[in-house]
Design a protein around this motif. Structure first.
Motif, PDB file in Angstrom:
ATOM      1  N   GLN A 115      32.362  44.636  12.282  1.00  0.00           N
ATOM      2  CA  GLN A 115      32.449  45.731  13.256  1.00  0.00           C
ATOM      3  C   GLN A 115      33.844  45.868  13.863  1.00  0.00           C
ATOM      4  O   GLN A 115      34.194  46.931  14.369  1.00  0.00           O
ATOM      5  N   ALA A 116      34.638  44.806  13.808  1.00  0.00           N
ATOM      6  CA  ALA A 116      35.976  44.818  14.406  1.00  0.00           C
ATOM      7  C   ALA A 116      36.988  45.340  13.383  1.00  0.00           C
ATOM      8  O   ALA A 116      37.228  44.690  12.357  1.00  0.00           O
ATOM      9  N   ILE A 117      37.562  46.474  13.667  1.00  0.00           N
ATOM     10  CA  ILE A 117      38.538  47.086  12.749  1.00  0.00           C
ATOM     11  C   ILE A 117      39.713  46.144  12.458  1.00  0.00           C
ATOM     12  O   ILE A 117      40.127  46.023  11.300  1.00  0.00           O
ATOM     13  N   PRO A 118      40.293  45.457  13.464  1.00  0.00           N
ATOM     14  CA  PRO A 118      41.401  44.540  13.147  1.00  0.00           C
ATOM     15  C   PRO A 118      41.005  43.448  12.146  1.00  0.00           C
ATOM     16  O   PRO A 118      41.822  43.046  11.318  1.00  0.00           O
ATOM     17  N   VAL A 119      39.765  42.982  12.205  1.00  0.00           N
ATOM     18  CA  VAL A 119      39.300  41.967  11.256  1.00  0.00           C
ATOM     19  C   VAL A 119      39.210  42.592   9.866  1.00  0.00           C
ATOM     20  O   VAL A 119      39.647  41.985   8.876  1.00  0.00           O
ATOM     21  N   ARG A 120      38.694  43.797   9.775  1.00  0.00           N
ATOM     22  CA  ARG A 120      38.600  44.477   8.485  1.00  0.00           C
ATOM     23  C   ARG A 120      40.000  44.699   7.904  1.00  0.00           C
ATOM     24  O   ARG A 120      40.232  44.497   6.710  1.00  0.00           O
ATOM     25  N   GLN A 121      40.924  45.121   8.758  1.00  0.00           N
ATOM     26  CA  GLN A 121      42.313  45.332   8.308  1.00  0.00           C
ATOM     27  C   GLN A 121      42.903  44.038   7.757  1.00  0.00           C
ATOM     28  O   GLN A 121      43.523  44.021   6.692  1.00  0.00           O
ATOM     29  N   LYS A 122      42.720  42.950   8.497  1.00  0.00           N
ATOM     30  CA  LYS A 122      43.298  41.678   8.086  1.00  0.00           C
ATOM     31  C   LYS A 122      42.625  41.160   6.817  1.00  0.00           C
ATOM     32  O   LYS A 122      43.283  40.561   5.964  1.00  0.00           O
ATOM     33  N   ALA A 123      41.333  41.411   6.651  1.00  0.00           N
ATOM     34  CA  ALA A 123      40.632  40.986   5.438  1.00  0.00           C
ATOM     35  C   ALA A 123      41.158  41.751   4.219  1.00  0.00           C
ATOM     36  O   ALA A 123      41.345  41.163   3.146  1.00  0.00           O
ATOM     37  N   VAL A 124      41.430  43.046   4.376  1.00  0.00           N
ATOM     38  CA  VAL A 124      42.012  43.833   3.278  1.00  0.00           C
ATOM     39  C   VAL A 124      43.380  43.272   2.919  1.00  0.00           C
ATOM     40  O   VAL A 124      43.695  43.051   1.745  1.00  0.00           O
ATOM     41  N   TRP A 125      44.194  43.010   3.934  1.00  0.00           N
ATOM     42  CA  TRP A 125      45.531  42.439   3.704  1.00  0.00           C
ATOM     43  C   TRP A 125      45.405  41.110   2.968  1.00  0.00           C
ATOM     44  O   TRP A 125      46.146  40.836   2.018  1.00  0.00           O
ATOM     45  N   ALA A 126      44.451  40.267   3.403  1.00  0.00           N
ATOM     46  CA  ALA A 126      44.281  38.943   2.794  1.00  0.00           C
ATOM     47  C   ALA A 126      43.864  39.056   1.329  1.00  0.00           C
ATOM     48  O   ALA A 126      44.397  38.336   0.476  1.00  0.00           O
ATOM     49  N   THR A 134      38.859  41.850  -8.682  1.00  0.00           N
ATOM     50  CA  THR A 134      37.514  41.840  -9.259  1.00  0.00           C
ATOM     51  C   THR A 134      36.829  43.168  -8.954  1.00  0.00           C
ATOM     52  O   THR A 134      37.275  43.927  -8.083  1.00  0.00           O
ATOM     53  N   ALA A 135      35.737  43.422  -9.637  1.00  0.00           N
ATOM     54  CA  ALA A 135      34.971  44.644  -9.387  1.00  0.00           C
ATOM     55  C   ALA A 135      34.450  44.698  -7.942  1.00  0.00           C
ATOM     56  O   ALA A 135      34.569  45.757  -7.296  1.00  0.00           O
ATOM     57  N   PRO A 136      33.911  43.600  -7.388  1.00  0.00           N
ATOM     58  CA  PRO A 136      33.484  43.662  -5.983  1.00  0.00           C
ATOM     59  C   PRO A 136      34.655  43.942  -5.022  1.00  0.00           C
ATOM     60  O   PRO A 136      34.494  44.654  -4.033  1.00  0.00           O
ATOM     61  N   ALA A 137      35.823  43.394  -5.328  1.00  0.00           N
ATOM     62  CA  ALA A 137      36.991  43.660  -4.485  1.00  0.00           C
ATOM     63  C   ALA A 137      37.378  45.126  -4.561  1.00  0.00           C
ATOM     64  O   ALA A 137      37.675  45.759  -3.544  1.00  0.00           O
ATOM     65  N   LYS A 138      37.362  45.676  -5.767  1.00  0.00           N
ATOM     66  CA  LYS A 138      37.704  47.091  -5.926  1.00  0.00           C
ATOM     67  C   LYS A 138      36.725  47.974  -5.154  1.00  0.00           C
ATOM     68  O   LYS A 138      37.130  48.916  -4.474  1.00  0.00           O
ATOM     69  N   ALA A 139      35.443  47.655  -5.233  1.00  0.00           N
ATOM     70  CA  ALA A 139      34.429  48.437  -4.524  1.00  0.00           C
ATOM     71  C   ALA A 139      34.641  48.372  -3.005  1.00  0.00           C
ATOM     72  O   ALA A 139      34.568  49.403  -2.311  1.00  0.00           O
ATOM     73  N   ALA A 140      34.919  47.180  -2.490  1.00  0.00           N
ATOM     74  CA  ALA A 140      35.145  47.025  -1.050  1.00  0.00           C
ATOM     75  C   ALA A 140      36.409  47.765  -0.619  1.00  0.00           C
ATOM     76  O   ALA A 140      36.433  48.431   0.426  1.00  0.00           O
ATOM     77  N   LEU A 141      37.448  47.675  -1.428  1.00  0.00           N
ATOM     78  CA  LEU A 141      38.705  48.361  -1.099  1.00  0.00           C
ATOM     79  C   LEU A 141      38.549  49.869  -1.211  1.00  0.00           C
ATOM     80  O   LEU A 141      39.116  50.618  -0.394  1.00  0.00           O
ATOM     81  N   ASP A 142      37.790  50.344  -2.194  1.00  0.00           N
ATOM     82  CA  ASP A 142      37.523  51.787  -2.302  1.00  0.00           C
ATOM     83  C   ASP A 142      36.842  52.293  -1.037  1.00  0.00           C
ATOM     84  O   ASP A 142      37.193  53.349  -0.507  1.00  0.00           O
ATOM     85  N   GLN A 143      35.872  51.524  -0.559  1.00  0.00           N
ATOM     86  CA  GLN A 143      35.170  51.895   0.672  1.00  0.00           C
ATOM     87  C   GLN A 143      36.132  51.906   1.852  1.00  0.00           C
ATOM     88  O   GLN A 143      36.138  52.849   2.652  1.00  0.00           O
ATOM     89  N   ALA A 144      36.967  50.882   1.958  1.00  0.00           N
ATOM     90  CA  ALA A 144      37.918  50.796   3.075  1.00  0.00           C
ATOM     91  C   ALA A 144      38.967  51.902   3.006  1.00  0.00           C
ATOM     92  O   ALA A 144      39.426  52.390   4.041  1.00  0.00           O
TER      93      ALA A 144
END
Length: 163
Positions: A115-126, A134-144
């Motif tokens: 729910q915390a946007i800064p955490v989501r941002q940092k997870a994408v950066w990480a 990977t395919a799951p990473a691509k799917a998560a990044l597409d959503q983000a």
């Protein structure tokens, strides 16, 4: 230095605010050599005492790369109830780079569910720093990348460009 570091880590786990605060401040002075204290420092980002929280974050800012052995514990911290702990766990996993690849599921969950946007941002950066392709990473990044948050969308778009 190793015995000094273990003493400081013990102090980070103390019930006494003054000891936790002093240990954080000393670890910030030690800088990059304090990487062995990354996990307890990360936990202290949610300390009940504000001065300890601030000192812990100050020390975390000096930890260039955590120990590879700490990656599983950092991934576990991604499920903390405290957003600051999750933020710093993602930061440290990203700083670790490719050796943290096995911890990608915790980061991918943060990208899609936190729910915390800064955490989501940092997870994408990480995920981008670690080099997860990977395919799951691509799917998560597409959503983000479709996020209404411009920084999150920009970071995801940048990470997708590396696929």
């Amino acid at each position: 230095m190793a015995s000094d570091l273990s003493q400081l880590i013990d102090q980070l786990n103390s019930d006494e605010v003054s000891l936790r605060l002093a240990a954080c401040e000393e670890l910030a002075q030690i800088g990059a050599q304090s990487s062995g204290a990354a996990v307890p420092l990360c936990r202290l980002a949610a300390d009940p005492d504000e001065s300890v929280r601030e000192a812990a974050v100050g020390a975390l800012e000096t930890v260039e790369t955590p120990s590879t052995e700490d990656a599983p514990a950092l991934a576990q911290l991604m499920s903390s109830s405290a957003a600051d702990v999750r933020y710093w766990a993602a930061t440290l996993l990203g700083r670790l780079g490719p050796p943290a690849e096995q911890q990608a599921p915790a980061l991918l969950a943060a990208i899609t569910e936190d729910q915390a946007i800064p955490v989501r941002q940092k997870a994408v950066w990480a995920i981008d720093q670690i080099g997860v392709r990977t395919a799951p990473a691509k799917a998560a990044l597409d959503q983000a990348a479709k996020s209404e948050d411009p920084r999150l969308a920009r970071l995801a778009t940048k990470a997708l460009a590396n696929f």
